[in-house]
Design a protein around this motif. Structure first.
Motif, PDB file in Angstrom:
ATOM      1  N   UNK A  76       0.853  -1.183   0.000  1.00  0.00           N
ATOM      2  CA  UNK A  76       0.000   0.000   0.000  1.00  0.00           C
ATOM      3  C   UNK A  76       0.889   1.232   0.000  1.00  0.00           C
ATOM      4  N   UNK A  77       0.578   2.169  -0.881  1.00  0.00           N
ATOM      5  CA  UNK A  77       1.185   3.499  -0.901  1.00  0.00           C
ATOM      6  C   UNK A  77       0.055   4.493  -0.638  1.00  0.00           C
ATOM      7  N   UNK A  78       0.278   5.486   0.196  1.00  0.00           N
ATOM      8  CA  UNK A  78      -0.705   6.556   0.400  1.00  0.00           C
ATOM      9  C   UNK A  78       0.058   7.822   0.751  1.00  0.00           C
ATOM     10  N   UNK A  79      -0.245   8.909   0.055  1.00  0.00           N
ATOM     11  CA  UNK A  79       0.492  10.131   0.323  1.00  0.00           C
ATOM     12  C   UNK A  79      -0.083  11.345  -0.365  1.00  0.00           C
ATOM     13  N   UNK A  80       0.693  12.404  -0.345  1.00  0.00           N
ATOM     14  CA  UNK A  80       0.313  13.659  -0.978  1.00  0.00           C
ATOM     15  C   UNK A  80       1.417  14.074  -1.938  1.00  0.00           C
ATOM     16  N   UNK A  81       1.026  14.838  -2.950  1.00  0.00           N
ATOM     17  CA  UNK A  81       1.989  15.262  -3.949  1.00  0.00           C
ATOM     18  C   UNK A  81       1.704  16.656  -4.456  1.00  0.00           C
ATOM     19  N   UNK A  82       2.641  17.116  -5.264  1.00  0.00           N
ATOM     20  CA  UNK A  82       2.555  18.428  -5.882  1.00  0.00           C
ATOM     21  C   UNK A  82       2.761  18.245  -7.379  1.00  0.00           C
ATOM     22  N   UNK A  83       1.918  18.889  -8.190  1.00  0.00           N
ATOM     23  CA  UNK A  83       2.087  18.849  -9.642  1.00  0.00           C
ATOM     24  C   UNK A  83       2.204  20.267 -10.173  1.00  0.00           C
ATOM     25  N   UNK A  84       2.946  20.384 -11.259  1.00  0.00           N
ATOM     26  CA  UNK A  84       3.111  21.689 -11.897  1.00  0.00           C
ATOM     27  C   UNK A  84       2.977  21.502 -13.405  1.00  0.00           C
ATOM     28  N   UNK A  85       2.093  22.293 -14.017  1.00  0.00           N
ATOM     29  CA  UNK A  85       1.913  22.251 -15.470  1.00  0.00           C
ATOM     30  C   UNK A  85       2.965  23.147 -16.114  1.00  0.00           C
TER      31      UNK A  85
END
Length: 188
Positions: A76-85
């Protein structure tokens, strides 16, 4: 056989005549189910999801269950992330995850909690075809102190709500995580 299936799916996505009324950006909000085949004997299934919490921050979760003979492997992986266009067609992302693994085999049973970080990018070739890649570092004590792997995916959008994917995963230092998956996703 694995490479032939992956090549066929990628080829179908590339040369498909499908057109969509979708925007060119990547659809980060999705729920996906997939069939996974690792190594020569291990296979299983996976469920994953990703939901945008704001314009740049997202929540991600992934569950997979694999079996090889009498051995079962859950992660199991669970987390938060950041994306940039970076452009209309290219999006970069990075996320940090809590990682849990459980191995149940006749010889050994073990579980561990660790962390995983990954960084990657998504390139939208056209409204119907998307390619992505990532590099992942996993820290746990079940198989080794840490592992690194990369993942390459081709995604074909049937319409704005549904897509099919083919993914290849390769461990830099080990062969146990080498394999592929094929999946279907619902985008919301």
């Amino acid at each position: 056989m694995k490479k032939a299936v992956l090549a066929t799916l990628i080829g179908a996505a590339l040369f498909s005549g499908a057109t969509l009324a979708a925007d060119q950006g990547s659809h980060f909000d999705r729920v996906e189910a997939r069939y996974i085949d690792y190594s020569d004997d291990g296979d299983g299934f996976g469920l994953s999801g990703r939901a945008m919490l704001s314009e740049s921050i997202y929540f991600t979760a992934d569950y997979s269950q694999l079996s090889e003979g009498d051995a079962d492997f859950d992660q199991i992986f669970a987390g938060v992330g950041y994306k940039h266009d970076f452009s209309e067609k290219f999006t970069g992302f990075a996320d940090a995850n809590l990682y849990y693994v459980d191995v149940d085999a006749p010889v050994v049973s073990d579980d561990d909690t660790g962390y995983a970080v990954q960084v990657g990018g998504v390139y939208r070739l056209n409204p119907a075809v998307e390619f992505s890649g990532l590099v992942r570092h996993i820290d746990n004590d079940v198989f080794a102190d840490s592992e690194q792997e990369y993942e390459l995916t081709a995604r074909w959008y049937i319409n704005n709500q549904f897509s099919l994917s083919a993914t290849y995963v390769d461990g830099f230092d080990s062969d146990w995580s080498d394999g592929y998956s094929i999946g279907a996703a619902w985008h919301f």
